[in-house]
Design a protein around this motif. Structure first.
Motif, short mmCIF file in Angstrom:
data_model
loop_
_atom_site.label_atom_id
_atom_site.label_comp_id
_atom_site.label_asym_id
_atom_site.label_seq_id
_atom_site.Cartn_x
_atom_site.Cartn_y
_atom_site.Cartn_z
N CYS A 66 0.86 -1.19 0.00
CA CYS A 66 0.00 0.00 0.00
C CYS A 66 0.89 1.23 0.00
O CYS A 66 1.70 1.43 0.92
CB CYS A 66 -0.91 0.02 1.22
N ASP A 67 0.74 2.06 -1.03
CA ASP A 67 1.57 3.24 -1.17
C ASP A 67 1.31 4.26 -0.07
O ASP A 67 2.16 5.06 0.29
CB ASP A 67 1.29 3.87 -2.55
N ASN A 68 0.13 4.17 0.51
CA ASN A 68 -0.28 5.13 1.53
C ASN A 68 0.14 4.70 2.94
O ASN A 68 0.63 5.49 3.72
CB ASN A 68 -1.81 5.29 1.44
N CYS A 69 -0.02 3.42 3.26
CA CYS A 69 0.24 2.95 4.62
C CYS A 69 1.71 2.56 4.85
O CYS A 69 2.12 2.39 5.99
CB CYS A 69 -0.64 1.73 4.95
N GLN A 70 2.45 2.36 3.78
CA GLN A 70 3.83 1.92 3.94
C GLN A 70 4.78 3.06 3.55
O GLN A 70 4.63 3.64 2.48
CB GLN A 70 4.09 0.66 3.11
N ALA A 71 5.70 3.39 4.46
CA ALA A 71 6.58 4.55 4.24
C ALA A 71 7.92 4.12 3.64
O ALA A 71 8.39 3.03 3.88
CB ALA A 71 6.83 5.25 5.57
#
Ligand SMILES: [Zn+2]
Length: 272
Positions: free
Chosen positions: A267-272
């Motif tokens: 997930c591009d949003n939840c994973q930094a």
């Protein structure tokens, strides 16, 4: 490909066979024997003393001794291998490469259509396993160890997690799941992880593997447990196999990309 939880599930299913004897075996494809440190004949009448897992290998320890070392049969299931036992007679198709009948009427079947797996007849187990990395479910696998192996390594963190010389048993499924749970993008350079991230990732790895074992492994296509039944863990995955489906945490569509040659979900949003 079966990973640690799948092999652990099979091994657990095989435990009832400890103490039985092999009375007859058939090896239908000799090219599936990758190492033969002893004669196949030694398998006849061999006692199964122990069955355990090391990394993605299944190890059968046999009672017969050869110069002080136990004989072992070591199976690797490659991409599509199955190893199971049953008590009822059945037809074998051309993908069955090894059958061993036991003294209680049961038999062990090794089937592998793509043939990336194999059988090793090994006496020197220590030598065979010498280059393998740490077991991730062992107490010695902690964030300090993880930090020591990612230190100064620019490779994507996912690649290091799957390197069997560093950590054993993690493949594509559980690497993607652990990185999602830890909130770390799979292509991040390993050395860029902070101490806190390494701690989260260590915990996430253990949890993803334990969840896989609890749900008896992940079956998308080939994997079956030690009784030739499907696993259930595919119903409990958060990212693997869910490309273009909404993230369970934020709802954004999950991304699928090749990283280090392996299809990767995140997930591009939840994973930094
Ligand atoms: Zn998300």
């Amino acid at each position: 490909m079966p990973e640690l939880p799948e092999i652990e599930t099979i091994v657990n299913d095989f435990k009832p066979l400890i103490g039985r004897r092999l009375i007859r075996k058939e090896i239908l494809r000799n090219d599936m024997i990758k190492i033969a440190e002893y004669e196949q004949d030694k398998l006849n009448d061999a006692l199964i003393e122990d069955i355990y897992r090391r990394g993605k290998f299944l190890v059968f320890v046999l009672g017969e001794q050869l110069s002080g070392q136990a004989l072992t049969i070591i199976f690797h299931l490659g991409m599509s291998g199955r190893l199971y036992w049953q008590s009822e007679e059945s037809e074998f198709d051309r993908h069955v490469h090894f059958i061993a009948w036991l003294d209680n009427g049961c038999y062990i079947v090794y089937r592998d259509p793509r043939r990336f797996g194999g059988i090793r007849l090994v006496t020197d187990r220590e030598g065979f396993f010498a280059s393998l990395g740490m077991e991730p479910l062992s107490p010695e696998f902690d964030s300090e160890y993880l930090r020591s192996i990612i230190d100064k390594r620019r490779a994507p963190i996912k690649n290091l997690l799957m390197d069997q010389h560093l950590i054993v048993g993690i493949g594509n499924i559980y690497a993607d799941e652990a990185l999602f749970a830890a909130g770390i993008k799979p292509h991040r350079p390993a050395e860029s992880l902070t101490a806190t991230e390494a701690e989260h990732l260590t915990k996430a790895i253990k949890e993803a593997l334990l969840s896989g074992i609890e749900h008896r492994g992940t079956t998308f296509r080939d994997y079956r447990d030690g009784e030739n039944k499907m696993g259930e863990n595919q119903k409990h995955l958060h990212v693997y196999g869910r490309r273009n489906q909404p993230c369970v945490k934020c709802g954004q569509l999950l991304i699928y990309k090749k990283i280090g040659g392996r299809g990767t979900h995140y997930c591009d949003n939840c994973q930094a």
